[in-house]
Structures are given as structure tokens and as C-alpha cells.
Enzyme design. Structure first.
Site, PDB file in Angstrom:
ATOM      1  N   LYS A  17      -2.423  -8.443  10.760  1.00  0.00           N
ATOM      2  CA  LYS A  17      -2.752  -7.637  11.916  1.00  0.00           C
ATOM      3  C   LYS A  17      -3.449  -6.355  11.496  1.00  0.00           C
ATOM      4  O   LYS A  17      -4.064  -5.666  12.309  1.00  0.00           O
ATOM      5  CB  LYS A  17      -1.460  -7.246  12.657  1.00  0.00           C
ATOM      6  CG  LYS A  17      -0.629  -8.401  13.095  1.00  0.00           C
ATOM      7  CD  LYS A  17       0.684  -7.884  13.722  1.00  0.00           C
ATOM      8  CE  LYS A  17       1.712  -8.952  13.744  1.00  0.00           C
ATOM      9  NZ  LYS A  17       3.043  -8.420  14.177  1.00  0.00           N
ATOM     10  N   GLY A  18      -3.338  -6.005  10.211  1.00  0.00           N
ATOM     11  CA  GLY A  18      -3.721  -4.674   9.748  1.00  0.00           C
ATOM     12  C   GLY A  18      -5.157  -4.258  10.010  1.00  0.00           C
ATOM     13  O   GLY A  18      -5.465  -3.081  10.083  1.00  0.00           O
ATOM     14  N   GLU A  62     -10.923  -6.708   6.202  1.00  0.00           N
ATOM     15  CA  GLU A  62      -9.537  -6.539   5.766  1.00  0.00           C
ATOM     16  C   GLU A  62      -9.186  -5.052   5.718  1.00  0.00           C
ATOM     17  O   GLU A  62     -10.048  -4.209   5.451  1.00  0.00           O
ATOM     18  CB  GLU A  62      -9.387  -7.217   4.391  1.00  0.00           C
ATOM     19  CG  GLU A  62      -8.052  -7.079   3.710  1.00  0.00           C
ATOM     20  CD  GLU A  62      -6.888  -7.722   4.444  1.00  0.00           C
ATOM     21  OE1 GLU A  62      -6.664  -7.361   5.611  1.00  0.00           O
ATOM     22  OE2 GLU A  62      -6.183  -8.557   3.845  1.00  0.00           O
ATOM     23  N   ASP A  63      -7.939  -4.745   5.970  1.00  0.00           N
ATOM     24  CA  ASP A  63      -7.509  -3.350   5.937  1.00  0.00           C
ATOM     25  C   ASP A  63      -7.479  -2.806   4.515  1.00  0.00           C
ATOM     26  O   ASP A  63      -7.991  -1.726   4.235  1.00  0.00           O
ATOM     27  CB  ASP A  63      -6.141  -3.172   6.616  1.00  0.00           C
ATOM     28  CG  ASP A  63      -5.082  -4.150   6.107  1.00  0.00           C
ATOM     29  OD1 ASP A  63      -5.362  -4.973   5.208  1.00  0.00           O
ATOM     30  OD2 ASP A  63      -3.946  -4.094   6.632  1.00  0.00           O
ATOM     31  N   ASP A 100      -5.074  -4.866  -2.369  1.00  0.00           N
ATOM     32  CA  ASP A 100      -4.055  -4.362  -3.279  1.00  0.00           C
ATOM     33  C   ASP A 100      -4.158  -5.177  -4.573  1.00  0.00           C
ATOM     34  O   ASP A 100      -5.024  -4.905  -5.401  1.00  0.00           O
ATOM     35  CB  ASP A 100      -2.696  -4.487  -2.580  1.00  0.00           C
ATOM     36  CG  ASP A 100      -1.547  -3.891  -3.366  1.00  0.00           C
ATOM     37  OD1 ASP A 100      -1.786  -3.187  -4.354  1.00  0.00           O
ATOM     38  OD2 ASP A 100      -0.387  -4.144  -2.999  1.00  0.00           O
ATOM     39  N   PHE A 102       1.911   3.721  -1.068  1.00  0.00           N
ATOM     40  CA  PHE A 102       2.011   2.892   0.126  1.00  0.00           C
ATOM     41  C   PHE A 102       1.497   3.679   1.320  1.00  0.00           C
ATOM     42  O   PHE A 102       1.986   4.762   1.619  1.00  0.00           O
ATOM     43  CB  PHE A 102       3.437   2.417   0.372  1.00  0.00           C
ATOM     44  CG  PHE A 102       3.471   1.240   1.312  1.00  0.00           C
ATOM     45  CD1 PHE A 102       3.228  -0.042   0.838  1.00  0.00           C
ATOM     46  CD2 PHE A 102       3.689   1.428   2.666  1.00  0.00           C
ATOM     47  CE1 PHE A 102       3.200  -1.126   1.708  1.00  0.00           C
ATOM     48  CE2 PHE A 102       3.668   0.343   3.546  1.00  0.00           C
ATOM     49  CZ  PHE A 102       3.428  -0.936   3.065  1.00  0.00           C
ATOM     50  N   VAL A 103       0.496   3.111   1.997  1.00  0.00           N
ATOM     51  CA  VAL A 103      -0.134   3.831   3.110  1.00  0.00           C
ATOM     52  C   VAL A 103       0.099   3.104   4.437  1.00  0.00           C
ATOM     53  O   VAL A 103       0.253   1.884   4.468  1.00  0.00           O
ATOM     54  CB  VAL A 103      -1.651   4.030   2.878  1.00  0.00           C
ATOM     55  CG1 VAL A 103      -1.895   4.995   1.737  1.00  0.00           C
ATOM     56  CG2 VAL A 103      -2.353   2.705   2.625  1.00  0.00           C
ATOM     57  N   ASP A 151       0.850  -1.051   8.556  1.00  0.00           N
ATOM     58  CA  ASP A 151       2.248  -0.885   8.963  1.00  0.00           C
ATOM     59  C   ASP A 151       3.197  -0.781   7.787  1.00  0.00           C
ATOM     60  O   ASP A 151       2.869  -1.140   6.656  1.00  0.00           O
ATOM     61  CB  ASP A 151       2.689  -2.089   9.791  1.00  0.00           C
ATOM     62  CG  ASP A 151       2.920  -3.328   8.916  1.00  0.00           C
ATOM     63  OD1 ASP A 151       2.003  -3.680   8.148  1.00  0.00           O
ATOM     64  OD2 ASP A 151       4.021  -3.913   8.971  1.00  0.00           O
ATOM     65  N   ARG A 210       1.476   1.551  12.972  1.00  0.00           N
ATOM     66  CA  ARG A 210       0.105   1.026  13.108  1.00  0.00           C
ATOM     67  C   ARG A 210      -0.770   1.918  13.981  1.00  0.00           C
ATOM     68  O   ARG A 210      -1.981   1.936  13.854  1.00  0.00           O
ATOM     69  CB  ARG A 210       0.116  -0.389  13.709  1.00  0.00           C
ATOM     70  CG  ARG A 210       0.688  -1.450  12.782  1.00  0.00           C
ATOM     71  CD  ARG A 210       0.341  -2.843  13.308  1.00  0.00           C
ATOM     72  NE  ARG A 210       1.151  -3.893  12.718  1.00  0.00           N
ATOM     73  CZ  ARG A 210       0.877  -4.498  11.566  1.00  0.00           C
ATOM     74  NH1 ARG A 210      -0.173  -4.136  10.858  1.00  0.00           N
ATOM     75  NH2 ARG A 210       1.667  -5.448  11.100  1.00  0.00           N
TER      76      ARG A 210
END
Ligand code: IMP
Ligand code: MG
Length: 176
Positions: A42-43, A98-99, A102, A151-152, A158, A164
């Protein structure tokens, strides 16, 4: 994480400026032909929504669901398709939206999966890139921002489905 707090890493204004630049580059780069933006749920939903309006040419939109994280901030090491492709991509230019990249595990697996459908091209637009965490090769043609290994959350991203809706991209840290 009893008392999570956030601090702004990338402001709403900076995000919007960068997305306009990415949109202009995509508009310039793509030849005629069908261009499908494939948002990874969902990001990426806010990034996709802003990016599509920064691209000045016809595009189509689809979404896929991929999950590589369970709950928490550590990758589970597995990639699962949670929502399948909804349209025929054969012969089309496919731009995966894509958000964040990683380890690269999710996108590496997805690119291989999509090649079976014989699109004319497959490229990636990722808003954020934790480049020092990369374990799997992923060619990111359009990158918003390289970020440090933190971690963002926010702007679509989320932590356990929270945060979000934040307008900025923020670092999530444990509170006192
Ligand atoms: P990868 O497969 O290790 O590259 O992980 C990519 C996916 O993990 C992203 O699409 C996100 O859903 C999630 N992810 C990785 N880092 C973060 C983060 O800092 N915040 C929120 N989600 C993240
Ligand atoms: Mg994601």
C-alpha cells in the site's frame, strides 16, 4: 515500542519538488506507446497519486500487492504476492512505482515475475532508497531520495498500518 515519536526527515515541500522533477524526466524519457504505472500497495499510493499528475503524457494505472514485512521493522525474508496484476502488460512500457527500496528483495522478485508477461520494458521509480541496506540488485531508474538506514513512516509508509497519512517523511524512534 511503547511511546513512538517521529521527527521530520523529508518535508512535504521537498517531496513535491522532487516528484515534479521525476515526472518531467519520465515525460521526457518515454517514447510513444503504452505506459503503465504499476503501484505497489500500500505504501506507494500517495507517491503514485502525485507522480501521475507530474507526468505529461497518457498513462494507465494498475496496482499489485507485495508483502515482505510482517509486523515490525525487520524484514521477514519472504516475498508474497497479495494482489495480482489486474491488466495485460504484454508489449507495454511498465514503470513500477514503489515507496522505498530497502534490501531490494521485493523489487528483485517482482521484476523477475513481471518479465514472464513480456512487457516491452520494465523500469522502477522509487521515492526512497536505503542504499546501504541493499542485498539484491535492483536497477532504480527514477529515485526520489537516498536515505540513511532508519525506519521511516509517513507519506504512505506505515509502521503496523499507522502513520500513512503524515504529510512529511519522518523517522520513527522510540520515545523516552
Ligand atoms: P525490501 O524488499 O527489503 O527492499 O523492502 C521493501 C519494502 O519494505 C518496502 O516496500 C516497504 O513496504 C518496506 N519497508 C522497508 N523499509 C521501510 C521503512 O523504513 N518504513 C516503512 N516500510 C519499509
Ligand atoms: Mg512497499
Amino acid at each position: 515500542m511503547k511511546n513512538p515519536q517521529t521527527s521530520v526527515l523529508i518535508s512535504e515541500a521537498r517531496i513535491q519538488v522532487r516528484i515534479r522533477e521525476l515526472g518531467a524526466a519520465i515525460t521526457r524519457d518515454y517514447p510513444d506507446g503504452e505506459l503503465i504505472l504499476l503501484g505497489i500497495l500500500k505504501g506507494s499510493f500517495l507517491f503514485l497519486a502525485d507522480l501521475v499528475r507530474a507526468i505529461d503524457r497518457p498513462v494507465k494505472i494498475d496496482f499489485m500487492g507485495m508483502a515482505s514485512y510482517g509486523s515490525g521493522t525487520v524484514s521477514s525474508g519472504e516475498v508474497a504476492v497479495t494482489k495480482k496484476l489486474g491488466m495485460n502488460i504484454t508489449g507495454a512500457h511498465l514503470l513500477i512505482v514503489e515507496d522505498i527500496v530497502d534490501t531490494g528483495r521485493t523489487l528483485n522478485a517482482l521484476v523477475h515475475l513481471l518479465q514472464h508477461e513480456k512487457p516491452q520494458s520494465v523500469q522502477i521509480a522509487a521515492l526512497l532508497d536505503k542504499e546501504e541496506r541493499r542485498e539484491f540488485a535492483v536497477p532504480v531508474a527514477y529515485r526520489g531520495f537516498p536515505i540513511p538506514d532508519a525506519f521511516v513512516v509517513g507519506y504512505g509508509l506505515d509502521f503496523n498500518e499507522d502513520y500513512r497519512g503524515l504529510k512529511d517523511i519522518c523517522i520513527l524512534r522510540e520515545g523516552a
